[in-house]
Design an enzyme around this catalytic site. Structure first.
Site, PDB file in Angstrom:
ATOM      1  N   SER A 176      38.923  46.406   7.614  1.00 16.42           N
ATOM      2  CA  SER A 176      38.977  47.851   7.347  1.00 16.42           C
ATOM      3  C   SER A 176      40.176  48.181   6.466  1.00 16.42           C
ATOM      4  O   SER A 176      40.083  49.000   5.553  1.00 16.42           O
ATOM      5  CB  SER A 176      39.096  48.620   8.666  1.00 16.42           C
ATOM      6  OG  SER A 176      38.031  48.289   9.516  1.00 16.42           O
ATOM      7  N   LEU A 219      36.043  40.561  -0.464  1.00 19.33           N
ATOM      8  CA  LEU A 219      37.117  41.543  -0.252  1.00 19.33           C
ATOM      9  C   LEU A 219      37.822  41.229   1.078  1.00 19.33           C
ATOM     10  O   LEU A 219      39.031  41.076   1.128  1.00 19.33           O
ATOM     11  CB  LEU A 219      36.505  42.958  -0.215  1.00 19.33           C
ATOM     12  CG  LEU A 219      37.459  44.106   0.114  1.00 19.33           C
ATOM     13  CD1 LEU A 219      38.472  44.309  -1.008  1.00 19.33           C
ATOM     14  CD2 LEU A 219      36.690  45.410   0.350  1.00 19.33           C
ATOM     15  N   GLU A 277      30.329  46.654   5.178  1.00 16.85           N
ATOM     16  CA  GLU A 277      30.649  47.647   4.142  1.00 16.85           C
ATOM     17  C   GLU A 277      31.318  48.880   4.743  1.00 16.85           C
ATOM     18  O   GLU A 277      31.109  50.009   4.304  1.00 16.85           O
ATOM     19  CB  GLU A 277      29.419  48.001   3.304  1.00 16.85           C
ATOM     20  CG  GLU A 277      28.887  46.765   2.580  1.00 16.85           C
ATOM     21  CD  GLU A 277      28.013  47.078   1.384  1.00 16.85           C
ATOM     22  OE1 GLU A 277      28.164  48.146   0.783  1.00 16.85           O
ATOM     23  OE2 GLU A 277      27.178  46.226   1.052  1.00 16.85           O
ATOM     24  N   THR A 330      33.066  49.960   8.802  1.00 11.49           N
ATOM     25  CA  THR A 330      32.561  50.263  10.149  1.00 11.49           C
ATOM     26  C   THR A 330      32.254  51.763  10.271  1.00 11.49           C
ATOM     27  O   THR A 330      32.660  52.569   9.426  1.00 11.49           O
ATOM     28  CB  THR A 330      33.642  49.907  11.199  1.00 11.49           C
ATOM     29  OG1 THR A 330      34.796  50.724  10.939  1.00 11.49           O
ATOM     30  CG2 THR A 330      34.031  48.434  11.139  1.00 11.49           C
ATOM     31  N   GLU A 369      39.399  39.680   4.420  1.00  8.81           N
ATOM     32  CA  GLU A 369      40.145  38.464   4.796  1.00  8.81           C
ATOM     33  C   GLU A 369      40.306  38.454   6.309  1.00  8.81           C
ATOM     34  O   GLU A 369      40.074  39.468   6.968  1.00  8.81           O
ATOM     35  CB  GLU A 369      41.508  38.456   4.093  1.00  8.81           C
ATOM     36  CG  GLU A 369      41.352  38.471   2.577  1.00  8.81           C
ATOM     37  CD  GLU A 369      42.662  38.326   1.820  1.00  8.81           C
ATOM     38  OE1 GLU A 369      43.724  38.180   2.470  1.00  8.81           O
ATOM     39  OE2 GLU A 369      42.606  38.354   0.580  1.00  8.81           O
ATOM     40  N   GLY A 413      10.659  43.476  29.768  1.00  9.41           N
ATOM     41  CA  GLY A 413      11.127  42.074  29.773  1.00  9.41           C
ATOM     42  C   GLY A 413      10.779  41.351  28.481  1.00  9.41           C
ATOM     43  O   GLY A 413      11.526  40.464  28.036  1.00  9.41           O
TER      44      GLY A 413
HETATM   45  C1  LIG Z   1      27.421  39.459   8.449  1.00 11.06           C
HETATM   46  C2  LIG Z   1      28.589  40.007   7.697  1.00 11.06           C
HETATM   47  C3  LIG Z   1      28.581  40.013   6.323  1.00 11.06           C
HETATM   48  C4  LIG Z   1      29.686  40.471   5.597  1.00 11.06           C
HETATM   49  N1  LIG Z   1      29.687  40.375   4.235  1.00 11.06           N
HETATM   50  C5  LIG Z   1      30.834  40.664   3.560  1.00 11.06           C
HETATM   51  C6  LIG Z   1      30.912  40.398   2.166  1.00 11.06           C
HETATM   52  O1  LIG Z   1      29.955  39.939   1.533  1.00 11.06           O
HETATM   53  N2  LIG Z   1      32.100  40.648   1.540  1.00 11.06           N
HETATM   54  C7  LIG Z   1      33.186  41.148   2.204  1.00 11.06           C
HETATM   55  O2  LIG Z   1      34.225  41.356   1.575  1.00 11.06           O
HETATM   56  N3  LIG Z   1      33.127  41.427   3.534  1.00 11.06           N
HETATM   57  C8  LIG Z   1      31.992  41.182   4.223  1.00 11.06           C
HETATM   58  N4  LIG Z   1      31.923  41.428   5.590  1.00 11.06           N
HETATM   59  C9  LIG Z   1      33.095  41.946   6.263  1.00 11.06           C
HETATM   60  C10 LIG Z   1      32.963  43.379   6.778  1.00 11.06           C
HETATM   61  O3  LIG Z   1      32.957  44.279   5.697  1.00 11.06           O
HETATM   62  C11 LIG Z   1      34.112  43.625   7.774  1.00 11.06           C
HETATM   63  O4  LIG Z   1      33.846  42.851   8.927  1.00 11.06           O
HETATM   64  C12 LIG Z   1      34.273  45.071   8.129  1.00 11.06           C
HETATM   65  O5  LIG Z   1      34.752  45.811   7.036  1.00 11.06           O
HETATM   66  C13 LIG Z   1      35.235  45.275   9.322  1.00 11.06           C
HETATM   67  O6  LIG Z   1      36.430  44.571   9.122  1.00 11.06           O
HETATM   68  P1  LIG Z   1      36.998  43.639  10.302  1.00 11.06           P
HETATM   69  O7  LIG Z   1      35.898  42.749  10.725  1.00 11.06           O
HETATM   70  O8  LIG Z   1      38.246  43.012   9.830  1.00 11.06           O
HETATM   71  O9  LIG Z   1      37.322  44.624  11.492  1.00 11.06           O
HETATM   72  P2  LIG Z   1      38.686  45.423  11.701  1.00 11.06           P
HETATM   73  O10 LIG Z   1      39.069  46.112  10.452  1.00 11.06           O
HETATM   74  O11 LIG Z   1      39.684  44.519  12.333  1.00 11.06           O
HETATM   75  O12 LIG Z   1      38.229  46.508  12.758  1.00 11.06           O
HETATM   76  C14 LIG Z   1      38.190  46.263  14.165  1.00 11.06           C
HETATM   77  C15 LIG Z   1      37.876  47.593  14.847  1.00 11.06           C
HETATM   78  O13 LIG Z   1      38.936  48.526  14.616  1.00 11.06           O
HETATM   79  C16 LIG Z   1      38.416  49.708  14.041  1.00 11.06           C
HETATM   80  N5  LIG Z   1      39.369  50.285  13.095  1.00 11.06           N
HETATM   81  C17 LIG Z   1      40.061  49.661  12.105  1.00 11.06           C
HETATM   82  N6  LIG Z   1      40.808  50.535  11.427  1.00 11.06           N
HETATM   83  C18 LIG Z   1      40.581  51.746  11.992  1.00 11.06           C
HETATM   84  C19 LIG Z   1      41.056  53.072  11.723  1.00 11.06           C
HETATM   85  N7  LIG Z   1      41.906  53.343  10.728  1.00 11.06           N
HETATM   86  N8  LIG Z   1      40.620  54.077  12.519  1.00 11.06           N
HETATM   87  C20 LIG Z   1      39.763  53.833  13.524  1.00 11.06           C
HETATM   88  N9  LIG Z   1      39.264  52.605  13.817  1.00 11.06           N
HETATM   89  C21 LIG Z   1      39.669  51.583  13.043  1.00 11.06           C
HETATM   90  C22 LIG Z   1      37.145  49.275  13.327  1.00 11.06           C
HETATM   91  O14 LIG Z   1      36.274  50.358  13.095  1.00 11.06           O
HETATM   92  C23 LIG Z   1      36.603  48.257  14.314  1.00 11.06           C
HETATM   93  O15 LIG Z   1      35.936  48.926  15.339  1.00 11.06           O
HETATM   94  C24 LIG Z   1      30.806  41.005   6.309  1.00 11.06           C
HETATM   95  C25 LIG Z   1      30.798  41.048   7.708  1.00 11.06           C
HETATM   96  C26 LIG Z   1      29.717  40.552   8.398  1.00 11.06           C
HETATM   97  C27 LIG Z   1      29.771  40.569   9.906  1.00 11.06           C
END
Ligand SMILES: Cc1cc2nc3c(=O)[nH]c(=O)nc-3n(C[C@H](O)[C@H](O)[C@H](O)COP(=O)(O)OP(=O)(O)OC[C@H]3O[C@@H](n4cnc5c(N)ncnc54)[C@H](O)[C@@H]3O)c2cc1C
Length: 380
Positions: free
Chosen positions: A132, A125, A363, A365, A127, A340
């Site tokens: 988010s 899902l 899944e 934040t 990119e 430590g």
């Molecule tokens: C180890 C790992 C495994 C993963 N596995 C998968 C997978 O199998 N498939 C898949 O599709 N994804 C996967 N992910 C992705 C994961 O779901 C996303 O990293 C997560 O949803 C956050 O998206 P982002 O990293 O783009 O952060 P961003 O969306 O850029 O967020 C950055 C910050 O801004 C905050 N923020 C964003 N929008 C808002 C809002 N409207 N209000 C307040 N705060 C906001 C967020 O909470 C966060 O603190 C994985 C991630 C990791 C690290």
């Protein structure tokens, strides 16, 4: 209300715990240090039914309940959260999406080998520019005769390099917004789909995470999963269930960290007594044990409601938010109680501390869980 486990559930917890202690614990540090995805463990996980936990037997699954699922994920996470993450992503994202929205033919072709553990599932899902804000994805799927042609890329895909069966969300009609996103099943080896960069992660290092790239990736039309335009709505429903799994993972991780802290506190001496005799340490232990129990009950309640076919958007988000945030505190306190020794790799504390952060991010934040919870509350 009946808070007792059934005899089968007690047995299930015992057998998954014994499995994790014997087959996983001896390798945890090595897998973490080398970022090794333990393919050798997969047949053993499959033999226990852990790669098809909730799917019906007719589709190769173990036909267990949502609460049973939580027990399994918890017990794996108590020993190695990275293995629990892989099992949760395989079961709760890719396989679940096919089980929930696939046609009979798609379930026979893709779900059966996934549930039997003969194939590993991945779910794309996120990119690079949309996590988010998942609906802001750029990957497209265009209809071309009897095929769909995918172009774009997915980031942070669990099992992006080792997966066999991928469920991928892509834009099929840009003008329709969320209603213009569809889901597709893509098999490893399809021309035009390649694994990109493997992420070098803070924690959860034994769980494979990478980019997946699509360049004129042509798949047959019957690999559209669910009706065209329903992909995003379905994704939200998959995540409602998936988040219960991440909540269970956080509960198990917190339990592992708490137990490590308790054992250390009983042994470590300072000022002529064990540190467990200091009230400051006792209160940390008491607070963590209490918070873990609360998180566990919230998680089981969400699973219970899901088992009864109820929508659990609110309960899943609350369980995931609370369990992940109390797990961060449990892992932090675990390091602190180890002093430590919490900062070095000879003890499990530092790994829990690194692994736990994923639970407040993956899944959805914590901020997004709060947003989901608030929307649910305000819409009632
Ligand atoms: C180890 C790992 C495994 C993963 N596995 C998968 C997978 O199998 N498939 C898949 O599709 N994804 C996967 N992910 C992705 C994961 O779901 C996303 O990293 C997560 O949803 C956050 O998206 P982002 O990293 O783009 O952060 P961003 O969306 O850029 O967020 C950055 C910050 O801004 C905050 N923020 C964003 N929008 C808002 C809002 N409207 N209000 C307040 N705060 C906001 C967020 O909470 C966060 O603190 C994985 C991630 C990791 C690290």
């Amino acid at each position: 209300m009946d808070f007792r486990f059934t005899e089968d559930q007690v047995l299930l917890r015992r057998s998954v715990r014994e499995f994790a202690e014997t087959e996983i614990r001896p390798h945890v540090r090595e897998w973490d240090e080398t970022q090794h995805f333990p393919t050798e463990l997969l047949p053993k996980l499959a033999a226990l039914g852990l790669l098809g936990i909730q799917f019906p037997e007719e589709y190769g699954g173990a036909a267990l309940s949502g609460i049973d699922y939580c027990i399994c994920i918890e017990e794996l996470a108590r020993v190695d959260p990275a293995v629990a993450l892989s099992v949760a992503a395989h079961n709760g994202l890719c396989s679940s999406h096919i089980a929930m929205f696939g046609t009979e033919a798609q379930k026979r072709k893709y779900l059966v080998p996934l549930a039997r553990g003969e194939k590993i599932g991945a779910w794309g899902l996120t990119e690079s520019t949309s996590g988010s804000d998942a609906a802001g994805m750029r990957t497209t799927a265009a209809r071309a005769g009897a095929c769909w042609v995918l172009n774009g890329s997915k980031t942070f895909t669990t099992h992006g390099r080792v997966g066999d069966t991928f469920v991928v969300m892509a834009v099929t009609d840009r003008s329709a917004g969320r209603k213009g996103i569809s889901a597709f099943i893509v098999e490893k080896g399809t021309a035009g789909m390649t694994a990109g960069k493997k992420e070098d992660k803070l924690g959860m290092r034994a769980s494979d995470t990478s980019e997946v790239l699509f360049e004129n990736c042509r798949i047959p039309a019957d690999q559209l999963l669910g009706p065209e335009g329903e992909g995003f709505v379905h994704t939200m429903q998959v995540l409602d269930a998936g988040r219960i799994g991440i909540a269970a993972l956080a509960v198990g991780l917190a339990q592992g960290a708490y137990e490590a802290a308790l054992a250390y506190a009983r042994e470590r001496k300072a000022f002529g007594r064990t540190i467990s005799q200091f009230q400051a340490i006792q209160w940390k232990l008491a607070d963590n044990a209490t918070r873990i129990e609360a998180a566990r009950l919230m998680t089981y309640r969400a699973a219970y409601l899901k088992d009864r076919g109820q929508r659990t958007t609110l309960e899943s988000a609350m369980a995931k938010l609370y369990a992940s945030e109390i797990a961060v505190r449990a892992a932090d306190d675990c390091v602190q109680i180890h002093g430590g020794y919490g900062f070095v790799k000879d003890y499990p504390a530092e790994k829990f501390f690194r692994d736990v952060k994923l639970t407040t991010i993956g899944e959805g934040t914590s901020e997004i869980q709060r947003l989901v919870i608030a929307r649910q509350l305000l819409s009632r």
